[in-house]
Write a protein that holds these residues in place. Structure first.
Motif, PDB file in Angstrom:
ATOM      1  N   ALA A  80      22.154  23.692  25.205  1.00  0.00           N
ATOM      2  CA  ALA A  80      23.455  23.242  24.712  1.00  0.00           C
ATOM      3  C   ALA A  80      24.582  23.945  25.453  1.00  0.00           C
ATOM      4  CB  ALA A  80      23.563  23.499  23.214  1.00  0.00           C
ATOM      5  N   LEU A  81      24.437  25.260  25.639  1.00  0.00           N
ATOM      6  CA  LEU A  81      25.454  26.030  26.345  1.00  0.00           C
ATOM      7  C   LEU A  81      25.569  25.592  27.799  1.00  0.00           C
ATOM      8  CD1 LEU A  81      27.444  28.444  26.368  1.00  0.00           C
ATOM      9  CD2 LEU A  81      25.491  29.917  26.944  1.00  0.00           C
ATOM     10  N   ALA A  82      24.417  25.485  28.475  1.00  0.00           N
ATOM     11  CA  ALA A  82      24.419  25.131  29.891  1.00  0.00           C
ATOM     12  C   ALA A  82      24.997  23.734  30.126  1.00  0.00           C
ATOM     13  CB  ALA A  82      22.999  25.217  30.448  1.00  0.00           C
TER      14      ALA A  82
ATOM     15  N   PHE B 280      27.816  19.932  22.741  1.00  0.00           N
ATOM     16  CA  PHE B 280      27.062  21.111  22.315  1.00  0.00           C
ATOM     17  C   PHE B 280      26.077  20.747  21.203  1.00  0.00           C
ATOM     18  CE2 PHE B 280      26.296  25.162  20.176  1.00  0.00           C
ATOM     19  CZ  PHE B 280      26.114  26.011  21.269  1.00  0.00           C
ATOM     20  N   LEU B 281      26.533  20.003  20.214  1.00  0.00           N
ATOM     21  CA  LEU B 281      25.647  19.583  19.123  1.00  0.00           C
ATOM     22  C   LEU B 281      24.548  18.669  19.631  1.00  0.00           C
ATOM     23  CD1 LEU B 281      24.919  19.509  16.149  1.00  0.00           C
ATOM     24  CD2 LEU B 281      26.615  17.693  15.818  1.00  0.00           C
TER      25      LEU B 281
ATOM     26  N   THR C 171      39.383  15.478  24.972  1.00  0.00           N
ATOM     27  CA  THR C 171      38.802  16.727  25.443  1.00  0.00           C
ATOM     28  C   THR C 171      38.369  17.606  24.285  1.00  0.00           C
ATOM     29  OG1 THR C 171      40.207  16.646  27.411  1.00  0.00           O
ATOM     30  CG2 THR C 171      39.209  18.764  26.859  1.00  0.00           C
ATOM     31  N   THR C 172      39.209  17.645  23.221  1.00  0.00           N
ATOM     32  CA  THR C 172      38.903  18.515  22.082  1.00  0.00           C
ATOM     33  C   THR C 172      37.667  18.058  21.336  1.00  0.00           C
ATOM     34  OG1 THR C 172      40.430  17.209  20.733  1.00  0.00           O
ATOM     35  CG2 THR C 172      41.300  19.198  21.753  1.00  0.00           C
ATOM     36  N   SER C 173      37.293  16.781  21.515  1.00  0.00           N
ATOM     37  CA  SER C 173      36.116  16.254  20.830  1.00  0.00           C
ATOM     38  C   SER C 173      34.870  16.304  21.701  1.00  0.00           C
ATOM     39  CB  SER C 173      36.374  14.803  20.410  1.00  0.00           C
ATOM     40  OG  SER C 173      37.479  14.718  19.544  1.00  0.00           O
ATOM     41  N   SER C 174      35.032  16.276  23.021  1.00  0.00           N
ATOM     42  CA  SER C 174      33.896  16.194  23.928  1.00  0.00           C
ATOM     43  C   SER C 174      32.987  17.408  23.850  1.00  0.00           C
ATOM     44  CB  SER C 174      34.390  16.016  25.375  1.00  0.00           C
ATOM     45  OG  SER C 174      35.093  14.803  25.508  1.00  0.00           O
ATOM     46  N   ALA C 175      33.557  18.611  23.955  1.00  0.00           N
ATOM     47  CA  ALA C 175      32.740  19.824  24.006  1.00  0.00           C
ATOM     48  C   ALA C 175      31.895  20.020  22.745  1.00  0.00           C
ATOM     49  CB  ALA C 175      33.622  21.041  24.273  1.00  0.00           C
ATOM     50  N   PRO C 176      32.458  19.912  21.533  1.00  0.00           N
ATOM     51  CA  PRO C 176      31.619  20.066  20.334  1.00  0.00           C
ATOM     52  C   PRO C 176      30.524  19.015  20.245  1.00  0.00           C
ATOM     53  CG  PRO C 176      33.938  20.286  19.768  1.00  0.00           C
ATOM     54  CD  PRO C 176      33.886  19.791  21.177  1.00  0.00           C
ATOM     55  N   ILE C 177      30.827  17.789  20.620  1.00  0.00           N
ATOM     56  CA  ILE C 177      29.827  16.727  20.573  1.00  0.00           C
ATOM     57  C   ILE C 177      28.717  17.004  21.577  1.00  0.00           C
ATOM     58  CG2 ILE C 177      29.436  14.307  21.210  1.00  0.00           C
ATOM     59  CD1 ILE C 177      32.009  13.611  19.793  1.00  0.00           C
TER      60      ILE C 177
END
Length: 319
Positions: free
Chosen positions: A295-297, A229-230, A221-227
Motif C-alpha cells: 500500500a505504501l509503495a 492506500f486502502l 488529489t485529496t481523494s486519490s491517495a487514501p483510496i
C-alpha cells in the motif's frame, strides 16, 4: 484517466520512483520480515517465542533490523525493476491493444472515475503484465534474495554480504544463489498478477463509492491517495492469503537446500512431518507486512507519477 492521455514519465523515472518506495518500505518493515523468516524456518518456532528470544538477547534492537542491507538492496532494486518493467508492459498493451487484438480482452473504455495515474487495462491484461514483471524482477534479484533470507535466519551466522556470497558459492556453487527460485516464481508471479487485478478493481469501486470527481473527470488529489492506500491493503491481503503456501516452501528451500531437493518434495515432506498448517506459517506476519509495504509503495509510486506528469503538463501548457 482518459484513454487519450499520453504517458510522459520515462522508464528511468519509473525506475527511480520504484527504487525510492521500495527502499523506504524495506527499511521500515525489516523487523516484520525477519520475524516471518524465523517463524517459517521451523514449525516449532512461534512468533511470541521468536520475538522474546530476540528482545532478550544482546543488541535486541539491532537484531530486529538484521539483514536490512540485503533487504533494502533486494526490495529497492526489485521494486525499481518491477515498476519500470510493469509500466513498459502496460504502456505497450495500452497503446497497441496487444491482448485485445486476439479477442481475449479489451481495454476499458470508461476509466474517468478511477484514482489511477497509470494506464487502465482489463483484468486479464493486469494479471498478465503484473505476473511477467514480477517474475522477471525476481529472477534478476534472486541471488540477493537468497542472501537476505539466510541473513535473517538464525541458522546462519554470516558476518557480511561478501562473506555470505563467498560461503554460498564455495559450498553450493552458482546454483545456491537460485535456491527456491521455482517456489519464488510460483509465489511472486501469481501474487503480483492478482495484486494488480485486485488493486485496480478496488480503486475503481472505491472511486465510484467516493464519487469525488472534478470537471475534468479525474479523481481529486485529496481523494486519490487514501483510496490507493486502502486499495493496496485490500489487494495485498487477498493476494497474500492465496500465495502464502508457496512462500513457506520457498523459505525452507532457501534455508535448507540440503534437506529439500525441490518444491514438490519440500511440500510433501513439510506436510507429512508437520501437517498442512505448516504451509500457513508466517501468514499473519506476511499479510501485515505485505499490506503495509504494498500500500505504501504503490501509493507513493502513483503519487510521484501523478505529480511528475502534472508538472510536465503544466510546463507544456506554458510554452
Amino acid at each position: 484517466m482518459s484513454n487519450e492521455r499520453p504517458a510522459r514519465a520515462s522508464s528511468s523515472f519509473h525506475f527511480i520512483a520504484g527504487l525510492s518506495t521500495g527502499t523506504l518500505s524495506a527499511s521500515l518493515l525489516q523487523p516484520v520480515d525477519l520475524l516471518k523468516t524465523r517463524v517459517q524456518q521451523a514449525r516449532s518456532t512461534s512468533l511470541a517465542n521468536t520475538f522474546r528470544d530476540i528482545t532478550r538477547g544482546p543488541n535486541s534492537l539491532r537484531q530486529l533490523w538484521r539483514g536490512t542491507l540485503p533487504s533494502v538492496i533486494r526490495t529497492g532494486f526489485g521494486s525499481a525493476l518491477y515498476f519500470s518493467t510493469l509500466n513498459a508492459l502496460r504502456q505497450h498493451v495500452f497503446r497497441s491493444n496487444l491482448l485485445a487484438s486476439s479477442g481475449i480482452v479489451s481495454v476499458p473504455a470508461n476509466t474517468a472515475r478511477s484514482s489511477s495515474s497509470l494506464p487502465q487495462l482489463s483484468n486479464v491484461a493486469n494479471l498478465t503484465t503484473g505476473a511477467i514483471a514480477r517474475a522477471s524482477a525476481g529472477l534478476i534479484m534472486m541471488p540477493i534474495t537468497v542472501i537476505k533470507v539466510r541473513y535473517e535466519s538464525s541458522l546462519y551466522s554470516y558476518k557480511s554480504l561478501l562473506g555470505a556470497g563467498s560461503a554460498i558459492l564455495k559450498h553450493e556453487g552458482v546454483k545456491g544463489f537460485f535456491s527456491g527460485f521455482g517456489a519464488t516464481a510460483i509465489r511472486d508471479a501469481p501474487y503480483a498478477g492478482l495484486y494488480v487485478v485486485f488493486y485496480e478493481q478496488s480503486k475503481r469501486r472505491l472511486s465510484q463509492l467516493k464519487n469525488a470527481t472534478v470537471s475534468s473527470g479525474e479523481m481529486k488529489t485529496t481523494s486519490s491517495a487514501p483510496i490507493n492506500f486502502l486499495s493496496g491493503i485490500l489487494a495485498a491481503g487477498l493476494a497474500t492469503a492465496i500465495t502464502n503456501p508457496f512462500d513457506a516452501v520457498k523459505t525452507r528451500l532457501q534455508l535448507m537446500p540440503g534437506k529439500y531437493a525441490n518444491m514438490v518434495q519440500a511440500t510433501r515432506q513439510m506436510v507429512r512431518e508437520e501437517g498442512a498448517r505448516t504451509l500457513l506459517d508466517g501468514l499473519g506476519l506476511r499479510m501485515g507486512r505485505k499490506a503495509v509495504s504494498s500500500a505504501l509503495a504503490w501509493t507513493l509510486y502513483e503519487e510521484l507519477v501523478r505529480r511528475a506528469e502534472t508538472k510536465w503538463t503544466e510546463a507544456d501548457a506554458s510554452l
